[in-house]
Design a protein around this motif. Structure first.
Motif, PDB file in Angstrom:
ATOM      1  N   LEU A  73     -54.008   3.620  16.978  1.00  0.00           N
ATOM      2  CA  LEU A  73     -55.122   4.316  16.756  1.00  0.00           C
ATOM      3  C   LEU A  73     -54.832   5.867  16.205  1.00  0.00           C
ATOM      4  O   LEU A  73     -55.505   6.410  15.425  1.00  0.00           O
ATOM      5  CB  LEU A  73     -56.191   4.512  17.999  1.00  0.00           C
ATOM      6  N   PHE A  74     -53.760   6.661  16.915  1.00  0.00           N
ATOM      7  CA  PHE A  74     -53.765   7.828  16.444  1.00  0.00           C
ATOM      8  C   PHE A  74     -53.186   7.814  15.156  1.00  0.00           C
ATOM      9  O   PHE A  74     -53.297   8.699  14.161  1.00  0.00           O
ATOM     10  CB  PHE A  74     -52.648   8.284  17.373  1.00  0.00           C
ATOM     11  N   LYS A  75     -52.090   6.820  14.670  1.00  0.00           N
ATOM     12  CA  LYS A  75     -51.752   6.839  13.424  1.00  0.00           C
ATOM     13  C   LYS A  75     -52.666   6.543  12.213  1.00  0.00           C
ATOM     14  O   LYS A  75     -52.633   7.252  11.261  1.00  0.00           O
ATOM     15  CB  LYS A  75     -50.397   5.769  13.175  1.00  0.00           C
ATOM     16  N   ALA A  76     -53.715   5.587  12.692  1.00  0.00           N
ATOM     17  CA  ALA A  76     -54.524   5.273  11.575  1.00  0.00           C
ATOM     18  C   ALA A  76     -55.436   6.573  11.279  1.00  0.00           C
ATOM     19  O   ALA A  76     -55.863   7.038  10.388  1.00  0.00           O
ATOM     20  CB  ALA A  76     -55.429   4.239  12.294  1.00  0.00           C
ATOM     21  N   ALA A  77     -55.694   7.433  12.396  1.00  0.00           N
ATOM     22  CA  ALA A  77     -56.641   8.542  12.346  1.00  0.00           C
ATOM     23  C   ALA A  77     -56.029   9.607  11.536  1.00  0.00           C
ATOM     24  O   ALA A  77     -56.595  10.248  10.507  1.00  0.00           O
ATOM     25  CB  ALA A  77     -57.184   9.157  13.697  1.00  0.00           C
ATOM     26  N   VAL A  78     -54.615   9.716  11.664  1.00  0.00           N
ATOM     27  CA  VAL A  78     -53.843  10.787  10.922  1.00  0.00           C
ATOM     28  C   VAL A  78     -53.883  10.291   9.484  1.00  0.00           C
ATOM     29  O   VAL A  78     -54.089  11.364   8.499  1.00  0.00           O
ATOM     30  CB  VAL A  78     -52.318  11.034  11.451  1.00  0.00           C
ATOM     31  N   PHE A  79     -53.617   9.200   9.152  1.00  0.00           N
ATOM     32  CA  PHE A  79     -53.657   8.426   7.704  1.00  0.00           C
ATOM     33  C   PHE A  79     -55.052   8.950   7.079  1.00  0.00           C
ATOM     34  O   PHE A  79     -54.985   9.336   5.734  1.00  0.00           O
ATOM     35  CB  PHE A  79     -53.116   7.177   7.649  1.00  0.00           C
ATOM     36  N   GLY A  80     -56.051   8.639   7.611  1.00  0.00           N
ATOM     37  CA  GLY A  80     -57.447   8.839   6.975  1.00  0.00           C
ATOM     38  C   GLY A  80     -57.490  10.196   6.925  1.00  0.00           C
ATOM     39  O   GLY A  80     -58.012  10.673   5.721  1.00  0.00           O
ATOM     40  N   ILE A  81     -57.424  11.205   7.938  1.00  0.00           N
ATOM     41  CA  ILE A  81     -57.592  12.421   7.476  1.00  0.00           C
ATOM     42  C   ILE A  81     -56.630  13.016   6.317  1.00  0.00           C
ATOM     43  O   ILE A  81     -57.118  13.780   5.414  1.00  0.00           O
ATOM     44  CB  ILE A  81     -56.980  13.397   8.769  1.00  0.00           C
ATOM     45  N   ILE A  82     -55.239  12.794   6.211  1.00  0.00           N
ATOM     46  CA  ILE A  82     -54.660  13.160   5.203  1.00  0.00           C
ATOM     47  C   ILE A  82     -55.046  12.399   3.917  1.00  0.00           C
ATOM     48  O   ILE A  82     -55.151  13.350   2.856  1.00  0.00           O
ATOM     49  CB  ILE A  82     -52.797  12.575   5.337  1.00  0.00           C
ATOM     50  N   ALA A  86     -56.318  14.831   0.625  1.00  0.00           N
ATOM     51  CA  ALA A  86     -55.771  14.869  -0.582  1.00  0.00           C
ATOM     52  C   ALA A  86     -56.834  14.453  -1.821  1.00  0.00           C
ATOM     53  O   ALA A  86     -56.683  15.123  -2.828  1.00  0.00           O
ATOM     54  CB  ALA A  86     -54.520  13.546  -0.624  1.00  0.00           C
ATOM     55  N   PHE A  87     -57.604  13.638  -1.544  1.00  0.00           N
ATOM     56  CA  PHE A  87     -58.817  13.240  -2.654  1.00  0.00           C
ATOM     57  C   PHE A  87     -59.398  14.382  -2.833  1.00  0.00           C
ATOM     58  O   PHE A  87     -59.768  14.692  -3.879  1.00  0.00           O
ATOM     59  CB  PHE A  87     -59.439  12.131  -2.227  1.00  0.00           C
ATOM     60  N   VAL A  88     -59.962  15.242  -1.932  1.00  0.00           N
ATOM     61  CA  VAL A  88     -60.944  16.216  -2.087  1.00  0.00           C
ATOM     62  C   VAL A  88     -60.151  17.409  -2.924  1.00  0.00           C
ATOM     63  O   VAL A  88     -60.515  18.071  -3.636  1.00  0.00           O
ATOM     64  CB  VAL A  88     -61.351  16.921  -0.806  1.00  0.00           C
TER      65      VAL A  88
END
Length: 466
Positions: A73-82, A86-88
């Protein structure tokens, strides 16, 4: 299998450490085989030192499972934030560098399609259009087969043989092929090999539609191994006449080594079949044995399969033109793919002559009245006599005697047909009606040299000279 060790005993240098085994090795060199690859020498065993590795202490399974869930869960959250940042960030930089993009409602990925005139230069994504697959219904060889097989016939012959021990006669069947080369108001003309029809009592022709008709020999040339047989058109059904074709004769002088060659014929007597190969060589001089008599022929060589029954059939180019008449195959267990055909350019003049011949009764056949002897290349070189037919005797009162032909003359041409053997001379004269004038070109020895002379001879009949 040849022994390759026989001449190579001393090809290896001597090794002083192996003097005792040298002789044995030289005469028993290893041969490559699958077994030699798998087994080569005594077995070799590898020893690995055993070490004791203590097993780690076991941790509670329930505790490990909860830890893995929180880590995922921690890795998934970090990936989504990054990814979101990057998109914005990329969008922000794009619009900062292209201020007009926002006003034109333009996307930095695909572009906008609201303005048709502007969007023509933009990348568009849509459904692929339906394509079309071009089907080729037939190959070039298939086309040649379809167009030329109606011009090829199968020939079945019946001849009489005699048992050498008891003298009993019995019928013997043979098979061959033929090429339809002409048609007139009365008969269909078919070219084949002389050895296909020589000595036969009955000849049956099978056409493309499997209908059959009897044929008779119109003319033969044993030296060229060519013959023309005819079928009376009254013996052929109209549907068969509509189904058959006259073959297109090409020019064998223009073909090149490496061109595709297609052989069609009655292989093994099973009916028409087709094989494909290439022209392997041109102008091959082949010595062919026929009942102990050797004849030199200049032939085309091909690797297209030519089997018993193919004799008299067509060798074609890719355009469907006849470039040769299949005649012989080199038969030896050591050889494969060496078939031969009579070049059509050499055969055409002979076929034209055979087609014009009459089918005559014995009393109607012409008679020249000479005793012929063949002058081959070997005899010509040995004795200095021109190649042709040497006259050894002249029948008194015969056509030859009346025309002035003498012993020692060498006949080379009859009516523009080259004469190279006594058999050919006899066949040609027998095909001409008695009383017909013929032109004879011969060489006569005069003052130490041979000079070419021409004379017109009026053929008599055999009955007149008996």
């Amino acid at each position: 299998m040849e022994d390759y060790n026989q001449n190579n005993i001393n090809q290896y240098s001597q090794n002083p450490d192996n003097n005792n085994n040298r002789d044995s090795y030289e005469y028993n060199k290893p041969e490559y085989s699958f077994w030699a690859e798998k087994v080569s020498g005594p077995p070799v065993y590898d020893y690995v030192q055993y070490q004791h590795n203590p097993r780690p202490e076991q941790v509670s399974k329930k505790k490990n499972r909860i830890g893995r869930i929180f880590a995922f869960l921690f890795k998934a959250a970090v990936f989504g934030i990054i990814a979101g940042v990057a998109f914005v960030g990329v969008s922000y930089l794009y619009y900062r560098l292209n201020p007009d993009a926002f006003a034109n409602n333009e996307s930095y990925i695909l572009g906008s399609t609201d303005d048709e005139s502007f969007s023509e230069n933009k990348l568009k994504v849509g459904n692929t259009k339906h394509g079309s697959v071009k089907n080729i219904p037939e190959s070039s060889v298939m086309k040649v087969a379809e167009e030329t097989m109606p011009s090829i016939v199968s020939i079945t012959s019946i001849s009489t043989s005699r048992d050498i021990w008891f003298g009993v006669e019995y019928p013997r069947e043979g098979s061959g092929s033929g090429i339809i080369v002409g048609k007139d108001e009365k008969e269909l003309l078919i070219a084949t090999n002389n050895h296909v029809v020589d000595g036969t009592d009955k000849i049956t022709v099978t056409f493309i539609d499997d209908s059959q008709a009897e044929a008779v020999i119109k003319g033969t040339d044993s030296m060229a191994d060519l013959a023309v047989i005819t079928v009376n058109l009254e013996d052929i059904e109209q549907s068969t006449i509509d189904a058959i074709k006259i073959a297109k004769l090409g020019n064998s002088d223009n073909i090149k080594v490496g061109e595709m060659a297609i052989a069609i014929g009655n292989a093994m007597g099973y009916g028409q079949s087709l094989t494909v190969g290439y022209v392997s060589a041109k102008d091959r001089k082949i010595d062919i044995s026929d009942n102990g008599r050797y004849t030199t022929m200049v032939l085309l060589q091909t690797d297209a399969a030519i089997n018993p029954g193919n004799s008299g059939g067509a060798l074609l180019n890719i355009n469907g033109e006849v470039i040769g008449i299949n005649t012989v195959k080199f038969a030896d267990y050591k050889v494969e793919g060496m078939g031969y055909a009579i070049p059509i350019s050499r055969a055409i003049p002979i076929i034209n002559d055979l087609m014009s011949r009459e089918v005559l009764k014995p009393e109607e056949q012409g008679f020249l009245g000479v005793g012929p002897q063949d002058v081959t290349e070997e005899i010509s070189e040995m004795f200095g006599i021109p190649i042709g037919v040497y006259i050894s005797t002249v029948v008194e009162g015969s056509a030859a005697d009346k025309a002035g032909l003498k012993v020692g003359d060498v006949i080379q041409y009859i009516n523009d047909t080259e004469i190279t053997s006594g058999i050919q001379l006899r066949e040609l004269i027998s095909s001409i009606r008695a009383g017909t004038d013929i032109e004879v070109v011969y060489m006569r020895h005069v003052n130490g040299e041979y000079k070419r002379q021409t004379v017109t001879v009026t053929l008599g009949s055999r009955e007149d000279n008996q």
